[in-house]
Design an enzyme around this catalytic site. Structure first.
Site, PDB file in Angstrom:
ATOM      1  N   GLY A  98       0.829  -1.206   0.000  1.00  0.00           N
ATOM      2  CA  GLY A  98       0.000   0.000   0.000  1.00  0.00           C
ATOM      3  C   GLY A  98       0.866   1.259   0.000  1.00  0.00           C
ATOM      4  O   GLY A  98       0.438   2.316   0.453  1.00  0.00           O
ATOM      5  N   TYR A 110      -6.364  -8.306   2.231  1.00  0.00           N
ATOM      6  CA  TYR A 110      -5.223  -8.823   2.998  1.00  0.00           C
ATOM      7  C   TYR A 110      -5.638  -9.882   4.000  1.00  0.00           C
ATOM      8  O   TYR A 110      -4.899 -10.832   4.263  1.00  0.00           O
ATOM      9  CB  TYR A 110      -4.443  -7.682   3.660  1.00  0.00           C
ATOM     10  CG  TYR A 110      -3.506  -7.048   2.664  1.00  0.00           C
ATOM     11  CD1 TYR A 110      -2.361  -7.721   2.256  1.00  0.00           C
ATOM     12  CD2 TYR A 110      -3.786  -5.829   2.088  1.00  0.00           C
ATOM     13  CE1 TYR A 110      -1.518  -7.190   1.294  1.00  0.00           C
ATOM     14  CE2 TYR A 110      -2.953  -5.276   1.131  1.00  0.00           C
ATOM     15  CZ  TYR A 110      -1.817  -5.969   0.737  1.00  0.00           C
ATOM     16  OH  TYR A 110      -0.988  -5.442  -0.214  1.00  0.00           O
ATOM     17  N   SER A 176       5.132  -5.599  -1.891  1.00  0.00           N
ATOM     18  CA  SER A 176       5.316  -4.192  -2.255  1.00  0.00           C
ATOM     19  C   SER A 176       6.021  -3.428  -1.119  1.00  0.00           C
ATOM     20  O   SER A 176       7.105  -3.847  -0.694  1.00  0.00           O
ATOM     21  CB  SER A 176       3.960  -3.586  -2.625  1.00  0.00           C
ATOM     22  OG  SER A 176       4.143  -2.409  -3.357  1.00  0.00           O
ATOM     23  N   ASP A 277       5.218  -5.830 -14.041  1.00  0.00           N
ATOM     24  CA  ASP A 277       5.338  -4.915 -12.910  1.00  0.00           C
ATOM     25  C   ASP A 277       6.396  -3.865 -13.242  1.00  0.00           C
ATOM     26  O   ASP A 277       7.542  -4.215 -13.543  1.00  0.00           O
ATOM     27  CB  ASP A 277       5.760  -5.730 -11.674  1.00  0.00           C
ATOM     28  CG  ASP A 277       5.853  -4.889 -10.414  1.00  0.00           C
ATOM     29  OD1 ASP A 277       5.790  -3.646 -10.500  1.00  0.00           O
ATOM     30  OD2 ASP A 277       6.000  -5.488  -9.327  1.00  0.00           O
TER      31      ASP A 277
END
Ligand SMILES: *[C@@H]1O[C@H](CO)[C@@H](O)[C@H](O)[C@H]1NC(C)=O
Length: 334
Positions: A98, A110, A176, A277
């Site tokens: 996030g 999540y 991430s 990505d």
């Protein structure tokens, strides 16, 4: 094709989530952001073989965790936990993504992902709520997440966690921004005596690393799903200290200002990389540099992987990613 449609719609939605609550001055309209973050309470009933409950780690800072425990037997809630008592279970400490700014462990996406992770790996998953940027800048997220390791070692945690958690087998994982956090927490932990807690490995799922330089993937992917270059830059601005740029050691971990970590004891690392990505070249650079300084690193590359693919159960390869993570853990246990 249906899954591609679902993915595009979801991607548009997530793009909105990441855009609408952002203000021009770099702050976040939290109330608005919360509206987009659909939360779900911890499900104490056994679902997909896993029960979940929330625990406050530190009331002062607001750090809390959602714990997922693989359980067997009939129904039962967390008060009469019936974990797979015949075997000790490793612990996966999980840091959500996030951009250091959005999301929390009780966001439905999540919650469901950590439940699947716990089930697939037969591990207790401890999903961490850390304080987010821009209200709390670097290094707050790292320190909050490190504090959870010390808490895991405490009597308070011992009283709450199932008796068969094995603290000598702890993994740090995250996607991430959470993957970035896992790397930095491992470095914080390396200098400390946390015994009996022992880190066995890191699982960095499409970790958020960056730098001032623009990689080919960043430049060539004109409309990447889930994350745009503009959004990624904004996240770094929100998280990094004022007067720093993306070459700050938090983001550019092998950049001009980063410290030499060749003598830091970092456990073996699994890095998940997606071919769609825009961050993939930063991740591959991380792998290459880690190998150069003698660290054990494995890569699982998913050609069709957009950013966040592993958390989206609509995507078929997400299941394969869980299988790969489970076998990484298994191989670490020999
Ligand atoms: C989700 O987390 C937020 C932030 O910590 C908290 O305020 C909220 O009460 C939680 N909601 C549920 C349903 O767990």
């Amino acid at each position: 094709m249906t899954s591609m449609w679902a993915l595009r719609i979801l991607s548009r939605f997530l793009a909105m989530v990441g855009t609408i609550p952002r203000r021009k001055d770099g702050t976040v309209h939290r109330k608005l952001a919360d509206l987009f973050e659909w939360v779900i309470s911890a499900n104490p009933q056994r679902a997909d073989g896993v029960v979940a409950f929330d625990v406050v780690v530190d009331a002062e800072t607001g750090i809390w965790v959602r714990v997922f425990v693989p359980a067997q037997g009939m129904g039962g809630d967390s008060s009469e936990l019936n974990p797979k008592a015949d075997e000790m279970m490793p612990v996966i400490v999980y840091y959500h993504g996030g951009g250091f700014v959005f999301m929390k462990p009780n966001v439905t996406l999540y919650d469901q992902f950590c439940r699947r992770l716990a089930g697939k790996c037969s591990a207790v998953v401890v999903s961490v709520h850390y304080r987010r940027a821009p209200e709390h800048k670097c290094p707050t997220a790292y320190n909050d997440c490190y504090a959870v390791l010390e808490w895991l070692n405490s009597e308070k945690a011992e009283a709450i966690l199932p008796a068969n958690v094995d603290l000598s087998r702890v993994y740090l994982a995250g996607d991430s921004a959470g993957g970035n956090i896992a790397h930095h927490v491992a470095i914080l932990a390396a200098g400390k005596d946390l015994s009996p807690l022992t880190l066995r490995g890191l699982v960095l799922i499409q970790p958020f690393f960056g730098g001032e330089e623009r990689t080919a993937a960043e430049l060539q992917m004109k409309d990447p799903l889930i994350v745009s270059l503009e959004l990624l830059d904004w996240y770094w601005k929100a998280y990094l200290p004022p007067d720093s740029n993306r070459d700050h050691p938090a983001s550019n971990v092998f950049g001009p200002y980063s410290r030499d970590i060749s003598n830091v004891a970092i456990p073996p690392v699994l890095v998940i990389v997606g071919g769609l990505d825009p961050l993939q070249e930063w991740q591959m650079k991380y792998v290459k540099e880690m190998v150069t300084i003698g660290k054990k690193v494995e890569v699982c590359f998913f050609e069709d992987g957009v950013h966040m693919f592993g958390q989206l159960k609509q995507i078929e390869i997400a299941e394969q990613m869980l299988i790969d993570i489970a076998s990484f853990l298994e191989n670490r246990e020999e």
